[in-house]
Design a protein around this motif. Structure first.
Motif, PDB file in Angstrom:
ATOM      1  N   ARG A   1      -1.173   2.252  10.297  1.00  0.00           N
ATOM      2  CA  ARG A   1      -1.236   3.533   9.596  1.00  0.00           C
ATOM      3  C   ARG A   1       0.173   4.126   9.554  1.00  0.00           C
TER       4      ARG A   1
ATOM      5  N   GLU B   1       1.365   7.800   9.220  1.00  0.00           N
ATOM      6  CA  GLU B   1       0.822   9.167   9.206  1.00  0.00           C
ATOM      7  C   GLU B   1       1.889  10.244   9.243  1.00  0.00           C
TER       8      GLU B   1
ATOM      9  N   GLU C   1       0.822  -1.215   0.000  1.00  0.00           N
ATOM     10  CA  GLU C   1       0.000   0.000   0.000  1.00  0.00           C
ATOM     11  C   GLU C   1       0.855   1.264   0.000  1.00  0.00           C
ATOM     12  N   ALA C   2       2.117   1.159   0.389  1.00  0.00           N
ATOM     13  CA  ALA C   2       3.006   2.322   0.436  1.00  0.00           C
ATOM     14  C   ALA C   2       3.735   2.551  -0.888  1.00  0.00           C
ATOM     15  N   GLU C   3       3.735   1.570  -1.767  1.00  0.00           N
ATOM     16  CA  GLU C   3       4.539   1.672  -2.988  1.00  0.00           C
ATOM     17  C   GLU C   3       4.208   2.907  -3.827  1.00  0.00           C
TER      18      GLU C   3
ATOM     19  N   ILE D   1      -1.120   6.496   4.947  1.00  0.00           N
ATOM     20  CA  ILE D   1      -1.176   5.218   4.250  1.00  0.00           C
ATOM     21  C   ILE D   1      -1.719   4.205   5.253  1.00  0.00           C
ATOM     22  N   HIS D   2      -2.704   3.440   4.837  1.00  0.00           N
ATOM     23  CA  HIS D   2      -3.305   2.408   5.704  1.00  0.00           C
ATOM     24  C   HIS D   2      -3.017   1.040   5.104  1.00  0.00           C
ATOM     25  N   ALA D   3      -2.773   0.068   5.963  1.00  0.00           N
ATOM     26  CA  ALA D   3      -2.519  -1.290   5.487  1.00  0.00           C
ATOM     27  C   ALA D   3      -3.035  -2.299   6.507  1.00  0.00           C
TER      28      ALA D   3
ATOM     29  N   ALA E   1       1.553  12.573   0.642  1.00  0.00           N
ATOM     30  CA  ALA E   1       0.835  11.345   0.263  1.00  0.00           C
ATOM     31  C   ALA E   1       0.280  10.584   1.466  1.00  0.00           C
ATOM     32  N   LEU E   2       0.538  11.074   2.651  1.00  0.00           N
ATOM     33  CA  LEU E   2       0.082  10.387   3.868  1.00  0.00           C
ATOM     34  C   LEU E   2      -1.334  10.808   4.221  1.00  0.00           C
TER      35      LEU E   2
ATOM     36  N   ALA F   1       3.340   5.787  -2.944  1.00  0.00           N
ATOM     37  CA  ALA F   1       3.897   6.989  -2.322  1.00  0.00           C
ATOM     38  C   ALA F   1       5.418   6.979  -2.270  1.00  0.00           C
TER      39      ALA F   1
END
Length: 173
Positions: free
Chosen positions: A71, A73, A14-16, A145-147, A142-143, A18
């Motif tokens: 998260r 953040e 999910e972070a890729e 990010i949730h996973a 871009a924050l 960003a």
């Protein structure tokens, strides 16, 4: 080249979006094929020593920690040389590290180089400070990010371009 190193990580796909482009410029591990991740245990066993028993021990350690949501953040820094994303909560990552390390005491986190293991997702590592500061601004925009964390991975490779590969995955409890 055969893999020289291994690590147990939690990949954060999910972070890729960003961080991928930033990591390719600022984190050598990204060029080696290591995905955006939070490290559970590195360095782990030499790949030639990873057998069925070691895999079973890692699976038991990882399986003892329940799946969780995380998260990202905010960014944080190690000095002025490493820019990273801070996971919240961080405790489940600490628990994963503790559980695996207890089963493999000869593999301390980061080879024992740091007095404390701080869960983090590296964005840039030993890149020029100006570039790291620019990356901080870019990724902060871009924050959050949730996973959902449901698996850890055993990866193996060398400090060579595109050499790191996932060997297996371990489900969390």
């Amino acid at each position: 080249m055969p893999p020289l190193q291994s690590a147990v990580i939690v990949a954060i796909p999910e972070a890729e979006a960003a961080v991928a482009a930033l990591r390719l410029r600022l984190d050598p591990a990204a060029g080696w094929g290591v995905p955006a991740h939070v490290t559970v245990l590195y360095p782990f066993l030499p790949p030639a020593e990873i057998d069925d028993r070691a895999l079973a021990d890692v699976a038991a350690a990882i399986g003892g920690v329940p799946a969780f949501d995380v998260r990202f953040e905010r960014t944080a820094w190690f000095g002025e040389v490493v820019l990273w994303l801070a996971p919240q909560p961080s405790e489940p990552f600490n628990e994963l590290t503790t559980e695996v390390w207890q089963r493999f005491p000869r593999c301390p986190p980061y080879g024992g180089a740091h007095p404390e293991s701080i869960p983090h997702l590296t964005v840039g590592d030993h890149a020029p400070l100006t570039a790291l500061r620019e990356a901080d601004e870019t990724v902060t925009a871009a924050l959050p990010i949730h996973a959902r964390i449901t698996h850890a991975r055993l990866i193996c490779g060398a400090p060579e371009p595109n050499s790191w590969r996932t060997m297996t995955e371990f489900p969390l409890g």
